[in-house]
Design a protein around this motif. Structure first.
Motif, PDB file in Angstrom:
ATOM      1  N   ILE A  23       0.840  -1.201   0.000  1.00 19.93           N
ATOM      2  CA  ILE A  23       0.000   0.000   0.000  1.00 19.93           C
ATOM      3  C   ILE A  23       0.876   1.252   0.000  1.00 19.93           C
ATOM      4  O   ILE A  23       0.644   2.188  -0.770  1.00 19.93           O
ATOM      5  CB  ILE A  23      -0.957  -0.007   1.213  1.00 19.93           C
ATOM      6  CG1 ILE A  23      -1.985  -1.132   1.056  1.00 19.93           C
ATOM      7  CG2 ILE A  23      -1.639   1.349   1.375  1.00 19.93           C
ATOM      8  CD1 ILE A  23      -2.801  -1.411   2.306  1.00 19.93           C
ATOM      9  N   ALA A  24       1.896   1.252   0.842  1.00 17.27           N
ATOM     10  CA  ALA A  24       2.766   2.424   0.962  1.00 17.27           C
ATOM     11  C   ALA A  24       3.536   2.703  -0.327  1.00 17.27           C
ATOM     12  O   ALA A  24       3.858   3.856  -0.620  1.00 17.27           O
ATOM     13  CB  ALA A  24       3.735   2.233   2.126  1.00 17.27           C
ATOM     14  N   ALA A  25       3.810   1.678  -1.095  1.00 12.36           N
ATOM     15  CA  ALA A  25       4.563   1.858  -2.339  1.00 12.36           C
ATOM     16  C   ALA A  25       3.790   2.706  -3.348  1.00 12.36           C
ATOM     17  O   ALA A  25       4.390   3.353  -4.205  1.00 12.36           O
ATOM     18  CB  ALA A  25       4.908   0.508  -2.945  1.00 12.36           C
ATOM     19  N   GLU A  26       2.477   2.705  -3.243  1.00 13.65           N
ATOM     20  CA  GLU A  26       1.596   3.503  -4.101  1.00 13.65           C
ATOM     21  C   GLU A  26       1.814   3.258  -5.594  1.00 13.65           C
ATOM     22  O   GLU A  26       1.628   4.157  -6.411  1.00 13.65           O
ATOM     23  CB  GLU A  26       1.738   4.993  -3.787  1.00 13.65           C
ATOM     24  CG  GLU A  26       1.305   5.348  -2.385  1.00 13.65           C
ATOM     25  CD  GLU A  26       1.391   6.831  -2.087  1.00 13.65           C
ATOM     26  OE1 GLU A  26       1.967   7.591  -2.901  1.00 13.65           O
ATOM     27  OE2 GLU A  26       0.887   7.235  -1.032  1.00 13.65           O
ATOM     28  N   ASN A  27       2.226   2.056  -5.950  1.00 11.45           N
ATOM     29  CA  ASN A  27       2.394   1.769  -7.374  1.00 11.45           C
ATOM     30  C   ASN A  27       1.699   0.469  -7.787  1.00 11.45           C
ATOM     31  O   ASN A  27       2.043  -0.118  -8.804  1.00 11.45           O
ATOM     32  CB  ASN A  27       3.876   1.739  -7.756  1.00 11.45           C
ATOM     33  CG  ASN A  27       4.649   0.658  -7.048  1.00 11.45           C
ATOM     34  OD1 ASN A  27       4.161   0.056  -6.106  1.00 11.45           O
ATOM     35  ND2 ASN A  27       5.865   0.406  -7.489  1.00 11.45           N
ATOM     36  N   HIS A  28       0.736   0.047  -6.967  1.00  6.74           N
ATOM     37  CA  HIS A  28      -0.035  -1.155  -7.280  1.00  6.74           C
ATOM     38  C   HIS A  28      -1.523  -0.824  -7.225  1.00  6.74           C
ATOM     39  O   HIS A  28      -1.964  -0.066  -6.362  1.00  6.74           O
ATOM     40  CB  HIS A  28       0.250  -2.281  -6.279  1.00  6.74           C
ATOM     41  CG  HIS A  28       1.669  -2.728  -6.255  1.00  6.74           C
ATOM     42  ND1 HIS A  28       2.256  -3.407  -7.286  1.00  6.74           N
ATOM     43  CD2 HIS A  28       2.631  -2.579  -5.316  1.00  6.74           C
ATOM     44  CE1 HIS A  28       3.512  -3.669  -6.990  1.00  6.74           C
ATOM     45  NE2 HIS A  28       3.768  -3.171  -5.792  1.00  6.74           N
ATOM     46  N   ARG A  29      -2.263  -1.427  -8.121  1.00  4.85           N
ATOM     47  CA  ARG A  29      -3.714  -1.269  -8.087  1.00  4.85           C
ATOM     48  C   ARG A  29      -4.262  -2.062  -6.899  1.00  4.85           C
ATOM     49  O   ARG A  29      -3.672  -3.072  -6.498  1.00  4.85           O
ATOM     50  CB  ARG A  29      -4.315  -1.795  -9.376  1.00  4.85           C
ATOM     51  CG  ARG A  29      -3.840  -1.036 -10.595  1.00  4.85           C
ATOM     52  CD  ARG A  29      -4.306  -1.705 -11.825  1.00  4.85           C
ATOM     53  NE  ARG A  29      -5.657  -1.207 -12.094  1.00  4.85           N
ATOM     54  CZ  ARG A  29      -6.335  -1.480 -13.176  1.00  4.85           C
ATOM     55  NH1 ARG A  29      -5.833  -2.279 -14.091  1.00  4.85           N
ATOM     56  NH2 ARG A  29      -7.528  -0.976 -13.354  1.00  4.85           N
ATOM     57  N   PRO A  30      -5.395  -1.625  -6.354  1.00  6.39           N
ATOM     58  CA  PRO A  30      -5.996  -2.370  -5.241  1.00  6.39           C
ATOM     59  C   PRO A  30      -6.235  -3.846  -5.572  1.00  6.39           C
ATOM     60  O   PRO A  30      -6.038  -4.713  -4.715  1.00  6.39           O
ATOM     61  CB  PRO A  30      -7.305  -1.629  -4.983  1.00  6.39           C
ATOM     62  CG  PRO A  30      -7.023  -0.229  -5.418  1.00  6.39           C
ATOM     63  CD  PRO A  30      -6.121  -0.376  -6.621  1.00  6.39           C
ATOM     64  N   SER A  31      -6.635  -4.133  -6.793  1.00  4.68           N
ATOM     65  CA  SER A  31      -6.875  -5.536  -7.159  1.00  4.68           C
ATOM     66  C   SER A  31      -5.579  -6.343  -7.163  1.00  4.68           C
ATOM     67  O   SER A  31      -5.579  -7.528  -6.813  1.00  4.68           O
ATOM     68  CB  SER A  31      -7.558  -5.623  -8.526  1.00  4.68           C
ATOM     69  OG  SER A  31      -6.742  -5.049  -9.530  1.00  4.68           O
ATOM     70  N   THR A  35      -4.743  -9.582  -4.702  1.00  7.64           N
ATOM     71  CA  THR A  35      -4.233 -10.862  -5.192  1.00  7.64           C
ATOM     72  C   THR A  35      -2.966 -11.257  -4.451  1.00  7.64           C
ATOM     73  O   THR A  35      -2.814 -12.409  -4.031  1.00  7.64           O
ATOM     74  CB  THR A  35      -3.947 -10.786  -6.702  1.00  7.64           C
ATOM     75  OG1 THR A  35      -5.177 -10.518  -7.380  1.00  7.64           O
ATOM     76  CG2 THR A  35      -3.345 -12.081  -7.220  1.00  7.64           C
ATOM     77  N   TYR A  36      -2.061 -10.314  -4.282  1.00  2.33           N
ATOM     78  CA  TYR A  36      -0.796 -10.599  -3.607  1.00  2.33           C
ATOM     79  C   TYR A  36      -1.003 -11.034  -2.161  1.00  2.33           C
ATOM     80  O   TYR A  36      -0.191 -11.768  -1.611  1.00  2.33           O
ATOM     81  CB  TYR A  36       0.114  -9.371  -3.626  1.00  2.33           C
ATOM     82  CG  TYR A  36       0.746  -9.039  -4.953  1.00  2.33           C
ATOM     83  CD1 TYR A  36       0.524  -9.798  -6.092  1.00  2.33           C
ATOM     84  CD2 TYR A  36       1.575  -7.937  -5.070  1.00  2.33           C
ATOM     85  CE1 TYR A  36       1.111  -9.470  -7.297  1.00  2.33           C
ATOM     86  CE2 TYR A  36       2.175  -7.601  -6.274  1.00  2.33           C
ATOM     87  CZ  TYR A  36       1.936  -8.375  -7.389  1.00  2.33           C
ATOM     88  OH  TYR A  36       2.532  -8.045  -8.582  1.00  2.33           O
TER      89      TYR A  36
END
Length: 62
Positions: A23-31, A35-36
């Motif tokens: 979340i903190a990285a701010e470079n991934h979509r919520p979906s 999954t991760y």
């Protein structure tokens, strides 16, 4: 190399930490984050006997 053993509780703590880092990285979509995180959660549940992949929808093993 020494083998390291983890309890399910320790795995959950580390997974929560990993989740927060994603979340903190701010470079991934919520979906993507879901999954991760959901797949390892399911695996931990499997290790504890709480998830059975052979059952419909992976219902509780117990």
């Amino acid at each position: 190399m020494a083998e390291q053993a983890w309890t399910a509780a320790e795995l959950r703590v580390e997974l929560a930490r990993y989740h927060q880092e994603l979340i903190a990285a701010e470079n991934h979509r919520p979906s993507t984050i879901a999954t991760y995180v959901q797949h390892p959660e399911r695996f931990i549940a499997y290790l504890e006997g709480e998830y059975d992949p052979r059952q419909p929808q992976g219902r509780n093993a117990r």
